[in-house]
Design an enzyme around this catalytic site. Sequence first.
Site, PDB file in Angstrom:
ATOM      1  N   GLU A 287       0.836  -1.242  -0.106  1.00  0.00           N
ATOM      2  CA  GLU A 287       0.120   0.062  -0.027  1.00  0.00           C
ATOM      3  C   GLU A 287       0.912   0.969  -0.159  1.00  0.00           C
ATOM      4  OE1 GLU A 287      -3.877   2.324   2.334  1.00  0.00           O
ATOM      5  OE2 GLU A 287      -2.786   0.595   3.418  1.00  0.00           O
TER       6      GLU A 287
ATOM      7  N   GLU B 125       4.778   4.798   4.009  1.00  0.00           N
ATOM      8  CA  GLU B 125       4.000   5.925   4.079  1.00  0.00           C
ATOM      9  C   GLU B 125       5.418   7.025   4.052  1.00  0.00           C
ATOM     10  OE1 GLU B 125       2.331   9.288   4.856  1.00  0.00           O
ATOM     11  OE2 GLU B 125       1.459   7.536   4.601  1.00  0.00           O
TER      12      GLU B 125
ATOM     13  N   ASP C  65      -3.077  12.070  -1.976  1.00  0.00           N
ATOM     14  CA  ASP C  65      -3.003  13.495  -2.100  1.00  0.00           C
ATOM     15  C   ASP C  65      -3.348  13.813  -3.483  1.00  0.00           C
ATOM     16  OD1 ASP C  65      -2.409  16.290  -2.095  1.00  0.00           O
ATOM     17  OD2 ASP C  65      -0.788  15.857  -0.552  1.00  0.00           O
TER      18      ASP C  65
ATOM     19  N   ASP D 138     -12.221   9.849  -2.708  1.00  0.00           N
ATOM     20  CA  ASP D 138     -13.386  10.300  -2.612  1.00  0.00           C
ATOM     21  C   ASP D 138     -13.445  11.797  -3.194  1.00  0.00           C
ATOM     22  OD1 ASP D 138     -11.670  11.879  -0.870  1.00  0.00           O
ATOM     23  OD2 ASP D 138     -13.351  12.961  -0.112  1.00  0.00           O
TER      24      ASP D 138
ATOM     25  N   GLU E  95      -9.436   4.621   7.202  1.00  0.00           N
ATOM     26  CA  GLU E  95     -10.028   5.661   8.119  1.00  0.00           C
ATOM     27  C   GLU E  95     -10.721   6.750   7.411  1.00  0.00           C
ATOM     28  OE1 GLU E  95      -6.183   4.114  10.451  1.00  0.00           O
ATOM     29  OE2 GLU E  95      -6.967   4.685   8.453  1.00  0.00           O
ATOM     30  N   TYR E  96     -10.056   7.069   6.338  1.00  0.00           N
ATOM     31  CA  TYR E  96     -10.740   8.309   5.551  1.00  0.00           C
ATOM     32  C   TYR E  96     -12.176   7.914   4.837  1.00  0.00           C
ATOM     33  CZ  TYR E  96      -6.651  11.363   5.550  1.00  0.00           C
ATOM     34  OH  TYR E  96      -5.560  12.424   5.905  1.00  0.00           O
ATOM     35  N   GLU E  97     -11.934   6.639   4.268  1.00  0.00           N
ATOM     36  CA  GLU E  97     -13.512   5.952   3.539  1.00  0.00           C
ATOM     37  C   GLU E  97     -14.280   6.063   4.702  1.00  0.00           C
ATOM     38  OE1 GLU E  97     -14.737   2.106   1.200  1.00  0.00           O
ATOM     39  OE2 GLU E  97     -12.502   2.187   1.841  1.00  0.00           O
TER      40      GLU E  97
END
Length: 221
Positions: free
Chosen positions: A43, A68, A117, A153, A193-195
């Site tokens: 990821e 990350e 981003d 999103d 978490e964002y989803e």
Amino acid sequence: MRLRNVAGSKEAIAASRFVIQEPEKRKNRWRELFGNSNPLQIEIGMGKGRFIMDNARLHPEINYIGIEKYSSVLIRGIQKLEKEELPNLYFIRMDAEDITEVFGEGEVNKIYLNFSDPWPKDRHAKRRLPSREFLGRYRIILSKEGNLEFKTDNRELFTFALGELEPAGWHLEQVTYDLHHDAGMMEGNIMTEYEERFSSKGNPIYKYVISAIRGGEPRES
């Protein structure tokens, strides 16, 4: 993107046994780290690690690497992994631009991009993780049978990402403009978490699954 600095995060990352230091030395040798020949999935932009940890927990037969760039975010993933060690998961702190220095040709079986981003300014288009520049890097490290999944999103970023596929020599396997109302593509879906945050507000989640076209070279920009 401005992130709050977490005191001591760089030092903690450098000392963590869950973070691979000098990952370029592992190129073409990741099986040795895990001690098996299981498929390798990565990821890119793992955030706080929820998505990749859930995957690793559910699929012990697959090896995972979470990547990350930001220390202040990666440290949160490390803290989670310290509470629940998963033998099939490690982290790397690095910039995705260096991905081909870390993974060898065809060494990765699947790539995940989650809520990357958007880099909204036109002059920053090459920095977007689903851009043709990055797709060129991904096709090198991805196995012939491998694919890439992208969720966001951000409608503008998704439209941009779709437009990059043909010039970069990739095939669109699946696509949805409302993931959480698409029964087929929701099967087995693991949320980040964002989803969870965005979907709880009623925001649609966009997703595609793509594979590199073999024998088809990317077009010049």
